[in-house]
Each structure stands twice: as structure tokens, then as C-alpha cells.
Design an enzyme around this catalytic site. Structure first.
Site, PDB file in Angstrom:
ATOM      1  N   GLU A   1      -1.915   1.208   5.899  1.00 28.07           N
ATOM      2  CA  GLU A   1      -1.006   2.405   5.559  1.00 28.07           C
ATOM      3  C   GLU A   1      -1.167   3.583   4.768  1.00 28.07           C
ATOM      4  O   GLU A   1      -2.000   4.169   4.476  1.00 28.07           O
ATOM      5  CB  GLU A   1      -0.212   1.591   4.002  1.00 28.07           C
ATOM      6  CG  GLU A   1      -1.547   1.423   2.505  1.00 28.07           C
ATOM      7  CD  GLU A   1      -1.421   2.524   1.938  1.00 28.07           C
ATOM      8  OE1 GLU A   1      -0.299   3.353   2.098  1.00 28.07           O
ATOM      9  OE2 GLU A   1      -1.805   3.052   1.043  1.00 28.07           O
TER      10      GLU A   1
ATOM     11  N   ARG B   1       3.075   7.885   0.845  1.00 27.87           N
ATOM     12  CA  ARG B   1       3.010   7.793   0.068  1.00 27.87           C
ATOM     13  C   ARG B   1       4.096   7.895  -0.933  1.00 27.87           C
ATOM     14  O   ARG B   1       5.229   7.560  -0.622  1.00 27.87           O
ATOM     15  CB  ARG B   1       3.179   9.853   0.238  1.00 27.87           C
ATOM     16  CG  ARG B   1       2.700  10.675   0.927  1.00 27.87           C
ATOM     17  CD  ARG B   1       2.938  11.688   1.298  1.00 27.87           C
ATOM     18  NE  ARG B   1       4.407  11.701   2.405  1.00 27.87           N
ATOM     19  CZ  ARG B   1       5.385  12.224   2.720  1.00 27.87           C
ATOM     20  NH1 ARG B   1       4.835  13.520   3.095  1.00 27.87           N
ATOM     21  NH2 ARG B   1       5.783  12.032   3.790  1.00 27.87           N
ATOM     22  N   GLU B   2       3.623   7.400  -2.057  1.00 22.47           N
ATOM     23  CA  GLU B   2       4.790   7.313  -3.144  1.00 22.47           C
ATOM     24  C   GLU B   2       5.841   7.894  -3.296  1.00 22.47           C
ATOM     25  O   GLU B   2       5.282   9.788  -3.336  1.00 22.47           O
ATOM     26  CB  GLU B   2       4.163   7.105  -4.787  1.00 22.47           C
ATOM     27  CG  GLU B   2       3.554   5.663  -4.736  1.00 22.47           C
ATOM     28  CD  GLU B   2       2.388   5.408  -5.944  1.00 22.47           C
ATOM     29  OE1 GLU B   2       2.735   5.793  -6.959  1.00 22.47           O
ATOM     30  OE2 GLU B   2       1.220   4.100  -5.614  1.00 22.47           O
TER      31      GLU B   2
ATOM     32  N   LYS C   1      -8.440   5.520   7.482  1.00 19.17           N
ATOM     33  CA  LYS C   1      -7.560   5.517   6.110  1.00 19.17           C
ATOM     34  C   LYS C   1      -8.660   5.896   4.817  1.00 19.17           C
ATOM     35  O   LYS C   1      -7.914   7.011   4.973  1.00 19.17           O
ATOM     36  CB  LYS C   1      -7.540   4.276   5.453  1.00 19.17           C
ATOM     37  CG  LYS C   1      -6.465   4.000   4.632  1.00 19.17           C
ATOM     38  CD  LYS C   1      -5.291   4.969   4.206  1.00 19.17           C
ATOM     39  CE  LYS C   1      -5.053   5.151   2.722  1.00 19.17           C
ATOM     40  NZ  LYS C   1      -4.200   3.876   1.783  1.00 19.17           N
TER      41      LYS C   1
ATOM     42  N   CYS D   1      -4.626   6.258  -5.382  1.00 25.71           N
ATOM     43  CA  CYS D   1      -5.205   6.243  -4.069  1.00 25.71           C
ATOM     44  C   CYS D   1      -6.589   7.420  -3.931  1.00 25.71           C
ATOM     45  O   CYS D   1      -7.497   7.061  -3.912  1.00 25.71           O
ATOM     46  CB  CYS D   1      -4.484   6.680  -2.505  1.00 25.71           C
ATOM     47  SG  CYS D   1      -3.284   5.269  -2.428  1.00 25.71           S
TER      48      CYS D   1
HETATM   49  C1  UDX Z   1      -2.489  -1.517  -3.747  1.00 29.70           C
HETATM   50  C2  UDX Z   1      -4.518  -0.974  -3.628  1.00 29.70           C
HETATM   51  O1  UDX Z   1      -5.415   0.048  -4.831  1.00 29.70           O
HETATM   52  C3  UDX Z   1      -4.564  -0.310  -2.579  1.00 29.70           C
HETATM   53  O2  UDX Z   1      -5.941   0.263  -2.782  1.00 29.70           O
HETATM   54  C4  UDX Z   1      -3.599  -0.447  -1.058  1.00 29.70           C
HETATM   55  O3  UDX Z   1      -4.151   0.568  -0.153  1.00 29.70           O
HETATM   56  C5  UDX Z   1      -2.892  -1.216  -1.502  1.00 29.70           C
HETATM   57  O4  UDX Z   1      -2.497  -1.905  -2.415  1.00 29.70           O
HETATM   58  P1  UDX Z   1      -0.696  -1.075  -5.041  1.00 29.70           P
HETATM   59  O5  UDX Z   1       0.178  -1.403  -3.977  1.00 29.70           O
HETATM   60  O6  UDX Z   1      -0.363   0.532  -5.274  1.00 29.70           O
HETATM   61  O7  UDX Z   1      -2.284  -0.817  -3.511  1.00 29.70           O
HETATM   62  O8  UDX Z   1      -1.412  -2.374  -5.953  1.00 29.70           O
HETATM   63  P2  UDX Z   1      -0.387  -2.479  -6.991  1.00 29.70           P
HETATM   64  O9  UDX Z   1       0.909  -1.556  -7.229  1.00 29.70           O
HETATM   65  O10 UDX Z   1      -1.643  -3.217  -8.110  1.00 29.70           O
HETATM   66  O11 UDX Z   1      -0.451  -4.110  -6.519  1.00 29.70           O
HETATM   67  C6  UDX Z   1      -0.530  -4.838  -6.530  1.00 29.70           C
HETATM   68  C7  UDX Z   1       0.001  -5.760  -6.391  1.00 29.70           C
HETATM   69  O12 UDX Z   1      -0.577  -7.351  -5.762  1.00 29.70           O
HETATM   70  C8  UDX Z   1       0.528  -6.413  -8.215  1.00 29.70           C
HETATM   71  O13 UDX Z   1       1.866  -6.754  -8.128  1.00 29.70           O
HETATM   72  C9  UDX Z   1      -0.395  -8.234  -8.280  1.00 29.70           C
HETATM   73  O14 UDX Z   1       0.332  -8.465  -9.101  1.00 29.70           O
HETATM   74  C10 UDX Z   1      -0.266  -8.602  -7.110  1.00 29.70           C
HETATM   75  N1  UDX Z   1      -1.840  -9.443  -6.710  1.00 29.70           N
HETATM   76  C11 UDX Z   1      -2.520  -9.214  -7.386  1.00 29.70           C
HETATM   77  C12 UDX Z   1      -1.448 -10.661  -6.059  1.00 29.70           C
HETATM   78  O15 UDX Z   1      -0.277 -11.167  -6.455  1.00 29.70           O
HETATM   79  N2  UDX Z   1      -1.938 -11.473  -6.077  1.00 29.70           N
HETATM   80  C13 UDX Z   1      -3.753 -11.273  -6.911  1.00 29.70           C
HETATM   81  O16 UDX Z   1      -4.763 -11.548  -6.802  1.00 29.70           O
HETATM   82  C14 UDX Z   1      -4.241  -9.647  -7.254  1.00 29.70           C
HETATM   83  C1  UDX Z   2      -1.645   8.817  -0.911  1.00 37.00           C
HETATM   84  C2  UDX Z   2      -1.901   9.365   0.818  1.00 37.00           C
HETATM   85  O1  UDX Z   2      -0.986  10.946   1.029  1.00 37.00           O
HETATM   86  C3  UDX Z   2      -0.754   8.559   1.578  1.00 37.00           C
HETATM   87  O2  UDX Z   2      -1.102   9.183   2.745  1.00 37.00           O
HETATM   88  C4  UDX Z   2      -1.784   7.286   1.715  1.00 37.00           C
HETATM   89  O3  UDX Z   2      -1.299   6.315   1.878  1.00 37.00           O
HETATM   90  C5  UDX Z   2      -1.854   6.413  -0.361  1.00 37.00           C
HETATM   91  O4  UDX Z   2      -1.805   8.235  -0.754  1.00 37.00           O
HETATM   92  P1  UDX Z   2       0.545   9.089  -2.620  1.00 37.00           P
HETATM   93  O5  UDX Z   2      -1.225   8.448  -3.784  1.00 37.00           O
HETATM   94  O6  UDX Z   2       1.097   8.717  -2.879  1.00 37.00           O
HETATM   95  O7  UDX Z   2      -0.200   9.415  -0.936  1.00 37.00           O
HETATM   96  O8  UDX Z   2       0.148  11.024  -3.217  1.00 37.00           O
HETATM   97  P2  UDX Z   2       0.458  12.674  -1.905  1.00 37.00           P
HETATM   98  O9  UDX Z   2       1.608  12.751  -2.321  1.00 37.00           O
HETATM   99  O10 UDX Z   2      -0.390  12.061  -1.538  1.00 37.00           O
HETATM  100  O11 UDX Z   2      -0.591  13.033  -4.167  1.00 37.00           O
HETATM  101  C6  UDX Z   2      -1.173  12.683  -4.445  1.00 37.00           C
HETATM  102  C7  UDX Z   2      -1.983  13.463  -5.170  1.00 37.00           C
HETATM  103  O12 UDX Z   2      -2.073  15.065  -4.674  1.00 37.00           O
HETATM  104  C8  UDX Z   2      -0.338  13.573  -5.890  1.00 37.00           C
HETATM  105  O13 UDX Z   2      -1.284  14.322  -7.284  1.00 37.00           O
HETATM  106  C9  UDX Z   2      -0.487  15.158  -6.408  1.00 37.00           C
HETATM  107  O14 UDX Z   2       0.117  16.572  -7.127  1.00 37.00           O
HETATM  108  C10 UDX Z   2      -1.207  16.088  -6.036  1.00 37.00           C
HETATM  109  N1  UDX Z   2      -1.098  16.952  -4.156  1.00 37.00           N
HETATM  110  C11 UDX Z   2      -0.580  17.528  -3.297  1.00 37.00           C
HETATM  111  C12 UDX Z   2      -1.392  18.549  -5.181  1.00 37.00           C
HETATM  112  O15 UDX Z   2      -2.054  19.000  -6.244  1.00 37.00           O
HETATM  113  N2  UDX Z   2      -1.132  19.381  -3.238  1.00 37.00           N
HETATM  114  C13 UDX Z   2      -0.881  19.681  -3.133  1.00 37.00           C
HETATM  115  O16 UDX Z   2      -0.491  20.144  -2.170  1.00 37.00           O
HETATM  116  C14 UDX Z   2       0.112  17.910  -2.377  1.00 37.00           C
END
Ligand code: UDX
Ligand code: UDX
Length: 434
Positions: free
Chosen positions: A151, A154-155, A208, A264
């Protein structure tokens, strides 16, 4: 198409909801029963613009949430693994949840062909391990392929990024899996003309880590340029604006600040470094990116210490706690380390964030949580901007100046024009600005 999503966090929930909205029959599984119970009522466990509307729109039609994994695995043609991959203390990705998901899937596989998709960010060659695990634990004779489909969402703009992606990367080693994955994304390919890159599984896994390391590198470059400008008396925003006009470079991810955070970048570049180490490749380049990021925060704190001299007993207001705007996520948020340090030095902290305060309350009980930015600025001897929420860009600065004890702003995200705020009587310090 029948699809199961294992792990309903930021990535899994967004993926599941978007695939349902594209017309697939989706069941999202999570081992956290509270999360599932809330989702069944249409309540999102995360703040993400647009996500709750899409949940409500598709719920009980083609979107379901369950704790029980067995029926979802048995009935689905494609199963996405979206569980978290947190870092171990040494930076290596901890794949215990991936392994657990693979074992659980294996238990309920039947003789129907299935595609297992790694969507979680994992080191290269993880898919091979997932395949071995499923083969080892499967109780029935199974037919399946493991695919890597990273994926890039971006959040804060996760829905848009998922429904209008720059590219869809599909790492496959079989034609059958390729056809299934093209069917998953058919609505995006046909309606949005999304670019699809079909590559090997190992390449997809590396794309990725490569993309995130490159983006983090761009940010660290911007922060290095900010340090240079501060030392040389130049303006980093002017410098980076002109550098970014070169089409080969571009402006995105070139904003200096108090460093990148989130779930990430810090985790993924640490994991990539570990991959390099395991492969016997020098990783000092990646270490430098991390080091500059660490320094970005440290330099910000030095400026505060230099200006305020003694921090003990001083009132400091902090605006912005989330690691970036439009999310309530505080994982690796620079604001947290800043709070920790200032608190240790004896400062009294008042904070405000439009979405992330509930999450921060779980970490710090000895700081004051304010209902609006003005309450955080009230009687403060310095005001810190740690996240560039739009709400802060439109603050009534005349009012802020009146209510602060001493009008000092440390703008960690360069949201204000230095001249304008100085003309109003503030002492102002941005990042890389003269
Ligand atoms: C996660 C990873 O950290 C990231 O590297 C990857 O790209 C996408 O998945 P994220 O979705 O932000 O990112 O993680 P998180 O919000 O912690 O969600 C994981 C979910 O999986 C949680 O809701 C957790 O309850 C669930 N989970 C985890 C299960 O259902 N079963 C498990 O065994 C472990
Ligand atoms: C990132 C990647 O952008 C996305 O493609 C991947 O799938 C998951 O990780 P995310 O972590 O949601 O997404 O946020 P992103 O918008 O990338 O920002 C990451 C961090 O960098 C933030 O703390 C942001 O404040 C910082 N940032 C971003 C800077 O300090 N300067 C910039 O110019 C851009």
C-alpha cells in the site's frame, strides 16, 4: 469478488472499505472484539477523512466486520494480510503477526484456489516465508499463491490515495494470481486508468521499502538544507522552492520541519537498514537519513532552550500532537518526544490538537489538555507549533499575543510568515528561516 481482510487498522480498514465501495464482497477481520463491535455499528476506530461515510454506505451490504477468521478464509477468493509489522528493538520488522495470520489462514484453507496478499509492509522475501508457513500448517490439500501488493496510502488522505493511486504494484509469480489481482483492481483500472505494475514478488516487496526510504530521504535532505540555511543566514523555503522547481526534483516531501514521524517512515527505514545489513550491503546512507531526522527535533529543542534559558516552571503551549495533520495518529509523533524533554526540564505543558488528544491522554497524565488553541496559549511563555493543522494557520494572532505571558513562537512546521508575526511583536523562530 469475495475478499477477506485480516487486520482492520489504518491500512486494513481503508483497503477493506475501499474494495467494498468498488463493488466487492468484503469481510474485515480483527482480533480486537471492541474494534469490531464499534465497526459493526458504523463507528470508525480511527480519524480518517471520509472513512466513516464509506463504512456506513457499505455496511451490511457488501461490507462486514468479524472477529472469527474461519468463515472469511473459507469463503474468500482473495485474502489480504494487513496486520501490523512493528519494529523490534534492533529495527528489524517483527513479523510475528504476519506469521500468526498465515497460520490462521492455513488452518481454514479448503481445496478452492485462493490468493493470499501481503499488504502489510514487510522485508523482501517475506512472501516466501508466508507460503512456507501456509504449506506447513494447512490441514487440507490447498491451492494458493502468495502475492505482494504494497500500500502507498498516506494517513489523512488514505481514501483518496487508495481510490486514485499513482500506481498499483502487484508482485506475482503465477498467471492465475495475476488474473485474480487484476480482477480485484478492475474497477480502478477501467474507471480511473490506474497504472498497474506487474512485477516479481520480491521486487514488489522492495518497491515499498524503496519508496518510503526515498521519501524519507527527501525530507531529511530538506532538513539538512534548513540546517545549512540557519548556519549560513539563508532562507530554506526560498532555497527549496527554487530547487523543487526543477521538474526532476519536484516540491513534494521537501518541507523542512521537526522531522518525519508516523507508523511507517521510521519503522520502514529501520527495517530496510536491517535488510541491507543482512544482505551485506553498507547502510550508512540510510543511517544518515535517520540521523538528520533525529537532529531536526534536537535543533528545535536547542532553540527553545536557548531562547527561554531556564525551562523549570515555565508555561509552554503546544499546538499539534498528531504526527501530521488530518489524522489522530500519534505513533512516532515528534510532539511526543518534545513534550517528554520539556517536561523533564520542569516546564509546565498545555496542549491542543483537533483530533489526537484522546490518544495522547493515554501517555501523559501530568500535562494540561485544552479545548482550543487559545487556552493552550493562555499565559504561555512560548507557543510551539508541532503539526501544521489548517486550524493553526488561521489563528487570531493578535489575540494570541494578548493572552501569552511573553509572545514567543517556535514554528516547527513553518506555517507563519516570519516578517508578519515579527511585525506583530512576536519573537519568532521557524525552521531554516533567517
Ligand atoms: C500496519 C503495518 O504496521 C504496516 O507496516 C503495514 O503497511 C500495514 O499494516 P496499520 O494498519 O497502521 O499498519 O497497523 P494497525 O493500525 O496497528 O492495525 C493492525 C490491525 O491488525 C489492528 O487493528 C490489530 O488489532 C489487527 N491484528 C493484529 C489482528 O487482527 N490480528 C493480529 O494477529 C494482529
Ligand atoms: C507514508 C507514505 O507517504 C505512504 O506512501 C506509505 O504508504 C505510508 O507511509 P504517512 O506515514 O501516512 O505515509 O505520512 P506522510 O504524509 O508520508 O508523512 C510522514 C511524515 O513526514 C510526517 O511526520 C510528516 O509531517 C513528515 N513530512 C512529510 C515532512 O516532515 N516534510 C514533508 O515535506 C513531508
Amino acid at each position: 469478488m469475495k475478499i477477506a481482510i485480516i487486520g482492520t487498522g489504518y491500512v486494513g480498514l481503508t483497503t477493506g472499505v475501499c474494495l467494498a465501495d468498488l463493488g466487492h464482497q468484503v469481510v474485515c477481520i480483527d482480533h480486537n472484539p471492541d474494534k469490531v463491535a464499534r465497526l459493526k455499528q458504523g463507528i470508525s476506530p480511527i480519524f480518517e477523512p471520509g472513512i466513516e461515510d464509506l463504512i456506513k454506505k457499505n455496511l451490511n451490504k457488501n461490507l462486514a466486520f468479524e472477529v472469527e477468521i474461519a468463515p472469511a478464509v473459507k469463503n474468500s477468493e482473495v485474502i489480504f494480510i494487513c496486520v501490523n509489522t512493528p519494529p523490534k528493538p534492533n529495527g528489524q520488522a517483527d513479523l510475528k503477526y504476519i506469521e500468526k495470520a498465515a497460520r490462521e489462514i492455513a488452518q481454514f484453507m479448503n481445496s478452492d484456489y485462493k490468493v493470499i496478499v501481503d499488504k502489510s509492509t514487510v522485508p523482501v522475501r517475506t512472501a516466501e516465508k508466508v507460503k512456507e508457513t501456509i504449506m506447513a500448517y494447512a490441514t487440507e490439500k490447498t491451492k494458493f499463491d502468495v502475492v505482494s501488493n504494497p500500500e502507498f496510502l498516506r494517513e489523512g488522505s488514505a481514501i483518496k490515495d487508495t481510490l486514485n493511486p499513482d500506481r498499483i504494484v502487484i508482485g506475482v509469480d503465477s498467471d492465475q494470481a495475476k488474473e485474480k489481482m487484476l480482477e480485484v483492481y478492475k474497477p480502478l483500472i477501467e474507471k480511473e486508468n490506474s497504472i498497474v505494475k506487474i512485477v516479481s514478488v520480491r521486487s514488489a516487496e522492495l518497491i515499498k521499502h524503496g519508496a518510503n526510504t526515498f521519501l524519507a530521504t527527501k525530507i531529511s535532505f530538506a532538513n539538512l538544507m534548513a540546517e545549512t540555511c540557519e548556519a549560513a543566514g539563508a532562507d530554506a523555503l526560498e532555497v527549496l522552492e527554487a530547487i523543487g522547481l526543477d521538474k526532476r526534483i519536484g516540491h513534494q516531501f521537501l518541507s523542512p520541519g521537526i522531522g518525519f514521524g508516523g507508523s511507517c517512515f521510521p519503522k520502514d527505514i529501520a527495517a530496510y537498514k536491517k535488510t541491507l545489513e543482512i544482505l551485506g550491503i553498507d547502510y550508512s546512507f540510510v543511517s544518515a537519513v535517520e540521523e538528520i531526522n533525529r537532529r531536526a527535533q534536537e535543533n528545535f529543542l536547542h532553540k527553545i532552550e536557548k531562547e527561554l534559558w531556564v525551562l523549570d516552571g515555565k508555561q509552554i503551549g503546544i499546538l499539534g500532537l498528531a504526527f501530521k495533520p488530518n489524522t489522530d495518529d500519534i505513533r512516532n509523533a515528534p510532539a511526543l518526544k518534545i513534550i517528554e524533554k520539556l517536561k523533564n526540564d520542569g516546564a509546565k505543558i498545555k496542549v491542543y490538537d483537533p483530533q489526537a488528544m484522546a490518544n495522547v491522554k493515554k501517555l501523559f497524565s501530568d500535562i494540561e489538555y485544552c479545548d482550543n488553541p487559545y487556552l493552550a496559549a493562555q499565559d504561555a511563555e512560548a507557543l510551539l507549533i508541532c503539526t501544521e493543522w489548517d486550524e493553526f494557520k488561521n489563528l487570531d494572532l493578535a489575540k494570541i499575543k494578548k493572552i501569552m505571558l511573553t509572545p514567543v513562537i517556535f514554528d516547527g512546521r513553518n506555517i507563519f510568515n516570519p516578517q508578519t508575526v515579527r511585525d506583530m511583536g512576536f519573537k519568532y523562530s521557524g525552521i531554516g528561516r533567517p
